[in-house]
Motif scaffolding. Sequence first.
Motif, PDB file in Angstrom:
ATOM      1  N   GLN A 172      39.388  25.576  44.570  1.00 56.40           N
ATOM      2  CA  GLN A 172      40.632  25.539  44.115  1.00 56.40           C
ATOM      3  C   GLN A 172      40.786  26.816  42.863  1.00 56.40           C
ATOM      4  OE1 GLN A 172      40.368  21.409  42.832  1.00 56.40           O
ATOM      5  NE2 GLN A 172      42.437  21.131  43.578  1.00 56.40           N
ATOM      6  N   PHE A 173      41.815  27.599  43.030  1.00 53.14           N
ATOM      7  CA  PHE A 173      41.872  28.526  41.875  1.00 53.14           C
ATOM      8  C   PHE A 173      43.353  29.102  42.009  1.00 53.14           C
ATOM      9  CE2 PHE A 173      41.850  32.730  44.374  1.00 53.14           C
ATOM     10  CZ  PHE A 173      41.374  32.345  45.503  1.00 53.14           C
ATOM     11  N   SER A 174      43.748  29.692  41.001  1.00 52.71           N
ATOM     12  CA  SER A 174      44.975  30.641  41.080  1.00 52.71           C
ATOM     13  C   SER A 174      44.942  32.007  40.331  1.00 52.71           C
ATOM     14  CB  SER A 174      46.022  29.588  40.414  1.00 52.71           C
ATOM     15  OG  SER A 174      45.675  29.430  39.039  1.00 52.71           O
ATOM     16  N   VAL A 175      45.858  32.892  40.964  1.00 55.76           N
ATOM     17  CA  VAL A 175      45.952  34.076  40.493  1.00 55.76           C
ATOM     18  C   VAL A 175      47.298  34.446  39.803  1.00 55.76           C
ATOM     19  CG1 VAL A 175      45.302  36.574  40.826  1.00 55.76           C
ATOM     20  CG2 VAL A 175      44.277  34.923  42.278  1.00 55.76           C
ATOM     21  N   TRP A 176      47.195  34.702  38.631  1.00 55.20           N
ATOM     22  CA  TRP A 176      48.344  34.957  37.991  1.00 55.20           C
ATOM     23  C   TRP A 176      48.651  36.638  37.492  1.00 55.20           C
ATOM     24  CZ3 TRP A 176      51.104  30.451  35.460  1.00 55.20           C
ATOM     25  CH2 TRP A 176      50.403  29.333  35.881  1.00 55.20           C
ATOM     26  N   TYR A 177      49.772  37.039  37.930  1.00 58.89           N
ATOM     27  CA  TYR A 177      49.969  38.523  38.087  1.00 58.89           C
ATOM     28  C   TYR A 177      51.039  38.750  36.917  1.00 58.89           C
ATOM     29  CZ  TYR A 177      47.697  38.695  42.400  1.00 58.89           C
ATOM     30  OH  TYR A 177      46.903  38.598  43.682  1.00 58.89           O
ATOM     31  N   PHE A 178      50.593  39.551  35.878  1.00 54.94           N
ATOM     32  CA  PHE A 178      51.682  40.039  34.811  1.00 54.94           C
ATOM     33  C   PHE A 178      52.134  41.534  34.913  1.00 54.94           C
ATOM     34  CE2 PHE A 178      49.180  36.291  33.545  1.00 54.94           C
ATOM     35  CZ  PHE A 178      50.195  35.598  32.871  1.00 54.94           C
ATOM     36  N   LYS A 179      53.161  41.813  34.264  1.00 56.13           N
ATOM     37  CA  LYS A 179      53.451  42.959  33.872  1.00 56.13           C
ATOM     38  C   LYS A 179      53.778  43.060  32.448  1.00 56.13           C
ATOM     39  CE  LYS A 179      55.795  47.295  34.810  1.00 56.13           C
ATOM     40  NZ  LYS A 179      56.854  47.870  35.702  1.00 56.13           N
ATOM     41  N   ALA A 180      52.800  43.392  31.552  1.00 55.15           N
ATOM     42  CA  ALA A 180      52.856  43.189  30.140  1.00 55.15           C
ATOM     43  C   ALA A 180      52.941  41.773  29.990  1.00 55.15           C
ATOM     44  CB  ALA A 180      53.968  44.004  29.502  1.00 55.15           C
ATOM     45  N   ASP A 181      53.950  41.188  29.243  1.00 56.43           N
ATOM     46  CA  ASP A 181      53.962  39.874  29.111  1.00 56.43           C
ATOM     47  C   ASP A 181      54.566  39.054  29.954  1.00 56.43           C
ATOM     48  OD1 ASP A 181      52.289  39.474  26.944  1.00 56.43           O
ATOM     49  OD2 ASP A 181      53.693  39.989  25.408  1.00 56.43           O
ATOM     50  N   ARG A 182      55.285  39.798  30.958  1.00 55.84           N
ATOM     51  CA  ARG A 182      55.838  39.053  31.892  1.00 55.84           C
ATOM     52  C   ARG A 182      55.260  38.427  33.139  1.00 55.84           C
ATOM     53  NH1 ARG A 182      60.398  42.020  35.433  1.00 55.84           N
ATOM     54  NH2 ARG A 182      61.098  39.957  36.527  1.00 55.84           N
ATOM     55  N   LEU A 183      55.533  37.389  33.393  1.00 55.30           N
ATOM     56  CA  LEU A 183      54.780  36.676  34.760  1.00 55.30           C
ATOM     57  C   LEU A 183      55.605  37.286  35.914  1.00 55.30           C
ATOM     58  CD1 LEU A 183      52.485  34.785  36.141  1.00 55.30           C
ATOM     59  CD2 LEU A 183      54.312  32.892  35.657  1.00 55.30           C
ATOM     60  N   LEU A 184      54.739  37.842  36.825  1.00 60.80           N
ATOM     61  CA  LEU A 184      55.464  38.211  38.103  1.00 60.80           C
ATOM     62  C   LEU A 184      55.378  37.321  38.896  1.00 60.80           C
ATOM     63  CD1 LEU A 184      54.496  42.126  38.216  1.00 60.80           C
ATOM     64  CD2 LEU A 184      56.730  41.374  37.402  1.00 60.80           C
ATOM     65  N   CYS A 185      54.218  36.694  39.314  1.00 63.14           N
ATOM     66  CA  CYS A 185      53.662  36.088  40.551  1.00 63.14           C
ATOM     67  C   CYS A 185      52.602  35.150  40.450  1.00 63.14           C
ATOM     68  CB  CYS A 185      53.289  37.253  41.668  1.00 63.14           C
ATOM     69  SG  CYS A 185      52.594  36.545  43.150  1.00 63.14           S
ATOM     70  N   VAL A 186      52.394  34.011  41.163  1.00 62.39           N
ATOM     71  CA  VAL A 186      51.370  33.085  41.115  1.00 62.39           C
ATOM     72  C   VAL A 186      50.873  32.994  42.533  1.00 62.39           C
ATOM     73  CG1 VAL A 186      50.448  31.063  40.404  1.00 62.39           C
ATOM     74  CG2 VAL A 186      51.741  32.245  38.674  1.00 62.39           C
ATOM     75  N   GLU A 187      49.516  33.325  42.790  1.00 61.81           N
ATOM     76  CA  GLU A 187      49.207  32.676  43.938  1.00 61.81           C
ATOM     77  C   GLU A 187      48.035  31.659  43.909  1.00 61.81           C
ATOM     78  OE1 GLU A 187      49.012  37.293  45.975  1.00 61.81           O
ATOM     79  OE2 GLU A 187      47.313  36.503  45.057  1.00 61.81           O
ATOM     80  N   ALA A 188      48.302  30.713  44.315  1.00 60.31           N
ATOM     81  CA  ALA A 188      47.568  29.125  44.171  1.00 60.31           C
ATOM     82  C   ALA A 188      46.876  28.945  45.682  1.00 60.31           C
ATOM     83  CB  ALA A 188      48.225  28.224  43.673  1.00 60.31           C
ATOM     84  N   VAL A 189      45.570  28.680  45.401  1.00 62.87           N
ATOM     85  CA  VAL A 189      44.861  28.212  46.426  1.00 62.87           C
ATOM     86  C   VAL A 189      44.147  26.651  46.195  1.00 62.87           C
ATOM     87  CG1 VAL A 189      42.547  28.465  47.946  1.00 62.87           C
ATOM     88  CG2 VAL A 189      43.747  30.399  47.105  1.00 62.87           C
ATOM     89  N   ASN A 190      44.846  25.813  47.335  1.00 60.59           N
ATOM     90  CA  ASN A 190      44.473  24.478  47.119  1.00 60.59           C
ATOM     91  C   ASN A 190      44.888  23.869  45.700  1.00 60.59           C
ATOM     92  OD1 ASN A 190      43.613  24.353  49.694  1.00 60.59           O
ATOM     93  ND2 ASN A 190      41.683  25.071  49.133  1.00 60.59           N
ATOM     94  N   LEU A 191      46.137  24.417  45.051  1.00 60.45           N
ATOM     95  CA  LEU A 191      46.318  24.149  43.574  1.00 60.45           C
ATOM     96  C   LEU A 191      47.864  24.033  43.372  1.00 60.45           C
ATOM     97  CD1 LEU A 191      44.539  23.265  41.242  1.00 60.45           C
ATOM     98  CD2 LEU A 191      44.641  25.826  40.697  1.00 60.45           C
ATOM     99  N   ALA A 192      48.510  23.032  44.100  1.00 58.26           N
ATOM    100  CA  ALA A 192      49.705  23.225  43.911  1.00 58.26           C
ATOM    101  C   ALA A 192      50.534  23.172  42.512  1.00 58.26           C
ATOM    102  CB  ALA A 192      50.575  21.957  44.603  1.00 58.26           C
ATOM    103  N   LYS A 193      49.732  22.517  41.605  1.00 63.38           N
ATOM    104  CA  LYS A 193      49.765  22.618  40.222  1.00 63.38           C
ATOM    105  C   LYS A 193      50.010  23.609  39.497  1.00 63.38           C
ATOM    106  CE  LYS A 193      46.522  21.343  37.879  1.00 63.38           C
ATOM    107  NZ  LYS A 193      45.358  20.311  37.154  1.00 63.38           N
ATOM    108  N   ALA A 194      49.420  24.729  39.925  1.00 64.46           N
ATOM    109  CA  ALA A 194      49.480  26.076  39.567  1.00 64.46           C
ATOM    110  C   ALA A 194      50.629  26.867  40.005  1.00 64.46           C
ATOM    111  CB  ALA A 194      48.184  27.019  39.569  1.00 64.46           C
ATOM    112  N   TYR A 195      51.000  26.341  41.158  1.00 70.04           N
ATOM    113  CA  TYR A 195      51.882  27.069  42.018  1.00 70.04           C
ATOM    114  C   TYR A 195      53.386  26.439  41.321  1.00 70.04           C
ATOM    115  CZ  TYR A 195      55.771  27.210  45.447  1.00 70.04           C
ATOM    116  OH  TYR A 195      56.608  27.555  46.209  1.00 70.04           O
ATOM    117  N   VAL A 196      53.326  25.081  41.006  1.00 69.08           N
ATOM    118  CA  VAL A 196      54.720  24.611  40.579  1.00 69.08           C
ATOM    119  C   VAL A 196      54.761  25.213  38.964  1.00 69.08           C
ATOM    120  CG1 VAL A 196      55.537  22.501  39.516  1.00 69.08           C
ATOM    121  CG2 VAL A 196      54.538  22.477  41.799  1.00 69.08           C
ATOM    122  N   LEU A 197      53.670  25.438  38.011  1.00 68.44           N
ATOM    123  CA  LEU A 197      53.922  25.755  36.662  1.00 68.44           C
ATOM    124  C   LEU A 197      54.441  27.322  36.840  1.00 68.44           C
ATOM    125  CD1 LEU A 197      50.624  24.490  34.968  1.00 68.44           C
ATOM    126  CD2 LEU A 197      53.132  23.917  34.257  1.00 68.44           C
TER     127      LEU A 197
END
Lengths: 448, 102
Positions: free
Chosen positions: A386-411
């Motif tokens: 279970q892990f997630s990858v959070w992609y930013f451009k400066a402080d702005r969140l662009l994308c989240v990829e979550a593997v077996n982790l719906a919680k991260a996807y929802v956040l």
Amino acid sequence: MQTKDEALNLNMVIIGASHAGVSAAFNLRQQGWKGRIILLDRDPQLPYHRPPLSKKTLQSDALVSSPLKAEKAYIDNEISLNLGQNVTSVDSKTQQITLANSEVIPFDKLIIATGCDAFIPPIKGLSDTVDETGVNRFFAMRTYADALAIKSALTNSKDKQVVIIGGGYIGLECASSFIALGAKVTVIEKQSHILSRVTSHVMSDFLTQLHRDKGVTLTTGKDVVEVIHQADKHIVVCGDGTQYPADFIIVGVGVRRNTQLAIAAGVDVEQGVKVNAVCQTSHPNIFSIGDCTEYFSQRYQRWLKLESVQNAVEQAKTVAQFITGNLPTVVPDTNTVNQTIQNDSRPNTQEAVPWFWSDQYQCKLQIVGLSDGYDELIVCQESAEQFSVWYFKADRLLCVEAVNLAKAYVLGTQAIKHNMQVNKSLLSALDTELTKTSLLIEPVTSLN
Amino acid sequence: MAKVIFVTQNNGSMEVEGDSGSLMELAVANGVAGIDGDCGGVCSCATCHIYVEPADFEKIGQPEEIESDMLQLDDNVREFSRLCCQIEVSEVIDGMTFVVAN
């Protein structure tokens, strides 16, 4: 103002009865469209979910189609469903379409929801991939008929040896299903990483390892140059001379947008059918939705071509609301598509956030947002699986990829949707319990 | 075989019956308004949200973590919310009433 009788006589024609076209038809009824709705598709099958084709449909013993709606629902909603019908031309001046059987259908409003076809690369010998009885042995995975043909090819193959050309989502999902069915699977990717167009090395490396652990022969940086046919085997030959024998071949190297009818209609088309924020083309009575379109995203400040269920469903809702006059705050200007976009006064937060999913083996990948243009990524490891990858451009969140982790996807969805800022220091600390209150700080006031 | 009742947001009520598949598929097959099942039933979209009667919640069984997390996507989530793609049609749910959340 139309009279009631005039409204009843209006013809809504929708070309394409996959997720976008079907959703549009039902949304139009819900939103109060009183006229006829004529929904057409060249596919003879009762409209179905496509994502399960590479997973559930391939893996189950029964012939499983997942209908989008029951047949009765079309009747109850007075949607005239015309399957197995090819539309050959669209005349935007006389406002009518012509079918392959020469039938002419006039329209007051037209929705083009023609989607994509699989792109078949011009590889020498590929189109001659047939068995000894002349039955096709190379396939794309796009339709229910494709899925059935692939199942049949697997069942009838001697060694269950399959080569998949292209390490994209479709190819990888097929690989996962074939492994579950006991096949020997090779995936050949042209780029140095699988999924290189849509994700980072982190996710690419994780999925590469996952497939190799499950027994897939996964090669990258190899270009398929030829398919040679020897006895009952088809030998896939790469540019470096390596050869992979196959009983059958799957091609998953991308799509071609079905824009031919839109081009024939004379509306603006580049890579996709260009539409404004209400899915209107450059012709005021012709609309387009789903995979075949491209639209200017206020959120991402660029033209987007999304191939996803989410986009199909959102655009179907939008177009139905607009046509029925139920869309609250939009300023459509039909002179040109670009003008419309400049005049579009809807707040950014109303634009849907793109989301996607992919199921491979026991691994559930959920993606929200688009990672293109990121300058920082943070990996948040919850456990080995279970892990997630959070992609930013400066402080702005662009994308989240979550593997077996719906919680991260929802956040991630909440953060992107409401332009919240993410507490990066908490995110990068391992073992952080992800919660909305700890992680999401405040709305980002300036978007761009 | 199970007979269940869906109550929709416009207070419509529909009794449907089925013997296999998911509750979402049963709802879609019968055109229950508010149940879309956009992802086809793999717990990826949260468009099949229902409220279960409190007394029935335990009988159906606890939602898995992924379902509980996905439910947080919907502003209308409540204590007895479920995604009905994750509920099997069986005798267990026979006679139950479900309120469609959206």
